[in-house]
Motif scaffolding. Sequence first.
Motif, PDB file in Angstrom:
ATOM      1  N   LEU A  17       0.774  -1.175   0.022  1.00 20.30           N
ATOM      2  CA  LEU A  17      -0.032  -0.061   0.001  1.00 20.30           C
ATOM      3  C   LEU A  17       0.676   1.401   0.240  1.00 20.30           C
ATOM      4  CD1 LEU A  17      -2.738   1.201  -0.093  1.00 20.30           C
ATOM      5  CD2 LEU A  17      -2.974   0.949   2.376  1.00 20.30           C
ATOM      6  N   ARG A  18       1.762   1.513   1.047  1.00 21.20           N
ATOM      7  CA  ARG A  18       2.673   2.463   0.838  1.00 21.20           C
ATOM      8  C   ARG A  18       3.449   2.690  -0.217  1.00 21.20           C
ATOM      9  NH1 ARG A  18       7.535   3.366   4.747  1.00 21.20           N
ATOM     10  NH2 ARG A  18       5.995   2.858   6.550  1.00 21.20           N
ATOM     11  N   GLY A  19       3.860   1.649  -0.846  1.00 20.68           N
ATOM     12  CA  GLY A  19       4.738   1.538  -1.941  1.00 20.68           C
ATOM     13  C   GLY A  19       4.052   2.122  -3.129  1.00 20.68           C
ATOM     14  N   THR A  20       2.693   1.708  -3.354  1.00 23.47           N
ATOM     15  CA  THR A  20       1.711   2.155  -4.275  1.00 23.47           C
ATOM     16  C   THR A  20       1.615   3.706  -3.958  1.00 23.47           C
ATOM     17  OG1 THR A  20       0.809  -0.129  -4.654  1.00 23.47           O
ATOM     18  CG2 THR A  20      -0.413   1.949  -5.302  1.00 23.47           C
ATOM     19  N   PHE A  21       1.404   3.983  -2.896  1.00 21.52           N
ATOM     20  CA  PHE A  21       0.967   5.494  -2.719  1.00 21.52           C
ATOM     21  C   PHE A  21       2.220   6.232  -3.155  1.00 21.52           C
ATOM     22  CE2 PHE A  21       2.086   9.040   0.351  1.00 21.52           C
ATOM     23  CZ  PHE A  21       1.308   9.741  -0.040  1.00 21.52           C
ATOM     24  N   LEU A  22       3.718   5.799  -2.652  1.00 26.54           N
ATOM     25  CA  LEU A  22       4.564   6.705  -3.116  1.00 26.54           C
ATOM     26  C   LEU A  22       5.093   6.715  -4.633  1.00 26.54           C
ATOM     27  CD1 LEU A  22       7.118   5.731  -0.028  1.00 26.54           C
ATOM     28  CD2 LEU A  22       5.684   7.908  -0.469  1.00 26.54           C
ATOM     29  N   SER A  23       4.720   5.688  -5.049  1.00 29.70           N
ATOM     30  CA  SER A  23       5.014   5.594  -6.655  1.00 29.70           C
ATOM     31  C   SER A  23       3.832   6.322  -7.283  1.00 29.70           C
ATOM     32  CB  SER A  23       4.781   4.036  -7.055  1.00 29.70           C
ATOM     33  OG  SER A  23       5.579   3.255  -6.426  1.00 29.70           O
ATOM     34  N   MET A  24       2.611   6.341  -7.032  1.00 33.10           N
ATOM     35  CA  MET A  24       1.592   7.191  -7.891  1.00 33.10           C
ATOM     36  C   MET A  24       1.981   8.655  -7.406  1.00 33.10           C
ATOM     37  SD  MET A  24      -2.077   5.897  -6.948  1.00 33.10           S
ATOM     38  CE  MET A  24      -2.928   4.247  -7.743  1.00 33.10           C
ATOM     39  N   LYS A  25       2.505   9.023  -6.175  1.00 30.18           N
ATOM     40  CA  LYS A  25       2.855  10.316  -5.978  1.00 30.18           C
ATOM     41  C   LYS A  25       3.698  11.019  -6.710  1.00 30.18           C
ATOM     42  CE  LYS A  25       4.488  13.104  -1.834  1.00 30.18           C
ATOM     43  NZ  LYS A  25       4.785  13.029  -0.599  1.00 30.18           N
ATOM     44  N   HIS A  26       4.648  10.340  -7.168  1.00 33.32           N
ATOM     45  CA  HIS A  26       5.770  10.934  -7.931  1.00 33.32           C
ATOM     46  C   HIS A  26       5.436  10.580  -9.266  1.00 33.32           C
ATOM     47  CE1 HIS A  26       8.312  12.179  -4.569  1.00 33.32           C
ATOM     48  NE2 HIS A  26       7.789  11.305  -3.852  1.00 33.32           N
ATOM     49  N   GLU A  27       4.900   9.457  -9.698  1.00 27.61           N
ATOM     50  CA  GLU A  27       4.505   9.387 -11.156  1.00 27.61           C
ATOM     51  C   GLU A  27       3.536  10.587 -11.489  1.00 27.61           C
ATOM     52  OE1 GLU A  27       4.510   4.501 -10.950  1.00 27.61           O
ATOM     53  OE2 GLU A  27       2.907   5.592 -10.735  1.00 27.61           O
ATOM     54  N   LEU A  28       2.595  10.842 -10.669  1.00 25.37           N
ATOM     55  CA  LEU A  28       1.677  12.115 -10.842  1.00 25.37           C
ATOM     56  C   LEU A  28       2.537  13.442 -11.372  1.00 25.37           C
ATOM     57  CD1 LEU A  28      -1.181  10.590  -8.700  1.00 25.37           C
ATOM     58  CD2 LEU A  28      -1.529  10.968 -10.972  1.00 25.37           C
ATOM     59  N   ARG A  29       3.309  13.701 -10.197  1.00 22.96           N
ATOM     60  CA  ARG A  29       3.812  15.005 -10.322  1.00 22.96           C
ATOM     61  C   ARG A  29       4.319  15.322 -11.664  1.00 22.96           C
ATOM     62  NH1 ARG A  29       6.862  15.725  -4.075  1.00 22.96           N
ATOM     63  NH2 ARG A  29       4.949  16.110  -2.978  1.00 22.96           N
ATOM     64  N   HIS A  30       5.123  14.080 -12.191  1.00 26.87           N
ATOM     65  CA  HIS A  30       5.780  14.348 -13.583  1.00 26.87           C
ATOM     66  C   HIS A  30       4.409  14.464 -14.605  1.00 26.87           C
ATOM     67  CE1 HIS A  30      10.286  13.939 -12.963  1.00 26.87           C
ATOM     68  NE2 HIS A  30       9.737  13.200 -11.876  1.00 26.87           N
ATOM     69  N   GLY A  38      -6.030  15.161 -17.650  1.00 26.25           N
ATOM     70  CA  GLY A  38      -5.562  14.389 -18.881  1.00 26.25           C
ATOM     71  C   GLY A  38      -4.854  13.040 -18.415  1.00 26.25           C
ATOM     72  N   ILE A  39      -5.096  12.503 -17.094  1.00 26.71           N
ATOM     73  CA  ILE A  39      -4.350  11.486 -16.457  1.00 26.71           C
ATOM     74  C   ILE A  39      -5.342  10.616 -15.983  1.00 26.71           C
ATOM     75  CG2 ILE A  39      -2.829  10.955 -14.797  1.00 26.71           C
ATOM     76  CD1 ILE A  39      -1.753  13.651 -14.739  1.00 26.71           C
ATOM     77  N   ARG A  40      -5.152   9.386 -16.472  1.00 24.66           N
ATOM     78  CA  ARG A  40      -5.995   8.094 -16.259  1.00 24.66           C
ATOM     79  C   ARG A  40      -5.387   7.393 -15.357  1.00 24.66           C
ATOM     80  NH1 ARG A  40      -7.042   4.656 -19.614  1.00 24.66           N
ATOM     81  NH2 ARG A  40      -5.236   5.214 -21.283  1.00 24.66           N
ATOM     82  N   VAL A  41      -6.053   6.927 -13.908  1.00 21.14           N
ATOM     83  CA  VAL A  41      -5.605   5.690 -13.096  1.00 21.14           C
ATOM     84  C   VAL A  41      -6.652   4.594 -12.989  1.00 21.14           C
ATOM     85  CG1 VAL A  41      -4.658   5.862 -11.100  1.00 21.14           C
ATOM     86  CG2 VAL A  41      -4.764   7.953 -11.976  1.00 21.14           C
ATOM     87  N   ASN A  42      -5.846   3.521 -13.405  1.00 19.76           N
ATOM     88  CA  ASN A  42      -6.604   2.249 -13.059  1.00 19.76           C
ATOM     89  C   ASN A  42      -5.884   1.195 -12.340  1.00 19.76           C
ATOM     90  OD1 ASN A  42      -9.220   2.661 -14.951  1.00 19.76           O
ATOM     91  ND2 ASN A  42      -7.440   3.242 -16.292  1.00 19.76           N
ATOM     92  N   ALA A  43      -6.436  -0.038 -11.958  1.00 25.82           N
ATOM     93  CA  ALA A  43      -5.821  -0.984 -11.547  1.00 25.82           C
ATOM     94  C   ALA A  43      -6.415  -2.235 -12.197  1.00 25.82           C
ATOM     95  CB  ALA A  43      -6.342  -1.138  -9.876  1.00 25.82           C
ATOM     96  N   ILE A  44      -5.549  -3.387 -12.230  1.00 27.23           N
ATOM     97  CA  ILE A  44      -5.973  -4.605 -12.441  1.00 27.23           C
ATOM     98  C   ILE A  44      -6.111  -5.526 -11.281  1.00 27.23           C
ATOM     99  CG2 ILE A  44      -4.955  -6.652 -13.671  1.00 27.23           C
ATOM    100  CD1 ILE A  44      -3.627  -4.708 -15.750  1.00 27.23           C
TER     101      ILE A  44
END
Length: 253
Positions: free
Chosen positions: A119-132, A181-187
């Motif tokens: 969970l935290r790993g996903t949060f941190l990854s999303m956080k910095h991916e989104l910023r870019h 313009g950003i889409r966010v999904n899960a599998i």
Amino acid sequence: MSPELLGTRAFITGGGTGIGRASAVALAAQGCFVTVAGRTQRTLDETVTLVREVGGSAAAVLCDVTDEASVAAAVAMAAGEDGRLDFGVNSAGVSGGDDLQPLADYSQQQFDRMIDVDLRGTFLSMKHELRHMVAFGRGSIVTIASGAGIVGVPGFAGYVAAKHGQVGLTKTAALDYGAQGIRVNAIAAGLVDTPLVAEGRSPEVMAARIAAHPIGRIGRPDEIADAVVWLCSDRSSFVTGTAIPVDGGYAAR
């Protein structure tokens, strides 16, 4: 026909094995430059070699998804000099194992491990991916969740909580950034034939796991990777904020 994702860039956590590796190869085959992140240099290098064998381009970076500084540096590397990142694939995670315990007997240590990595790993990854992605006004993030993120599983309190949390993060981020313009999904993946799944499990346990999938087998990493490519591509341009089961019917039981 030109590769569908030619000239794009992706950051993939858990890229050294399993679904992360398969996603790297599949995206690279469509012309995407992939940066695979993980904790083991050897497996990351193996993924880079596999990518090059399909004619793709890749780089590897060591990354601990539970550490924000590590994640920020890895994402920045993946984005390159101009800071552009088109896709994030969050595949890093740990399994719930087979030490099934009802919630009152579930250890805090195991629970914390699931939350920290998955969970935290996903949060941190999303956080910095989104910023870019925000800086360029486009992007697609795909998190590899689980059927345990959309249904309950007895004995897996920590894993189920973490995977449901990943789906919650997905929905929230989709609402936060859809207008940009950003889409966010899960599998919501079923059980997939990866080293993490097979390690240490008896034939009896594996038979029970297979039986939980109405299609009569567990999945292959490339089957999940195909869904990743679709969610990254413009073919899924009207899809965001959802957890899509790719699970051989597991969640339909």
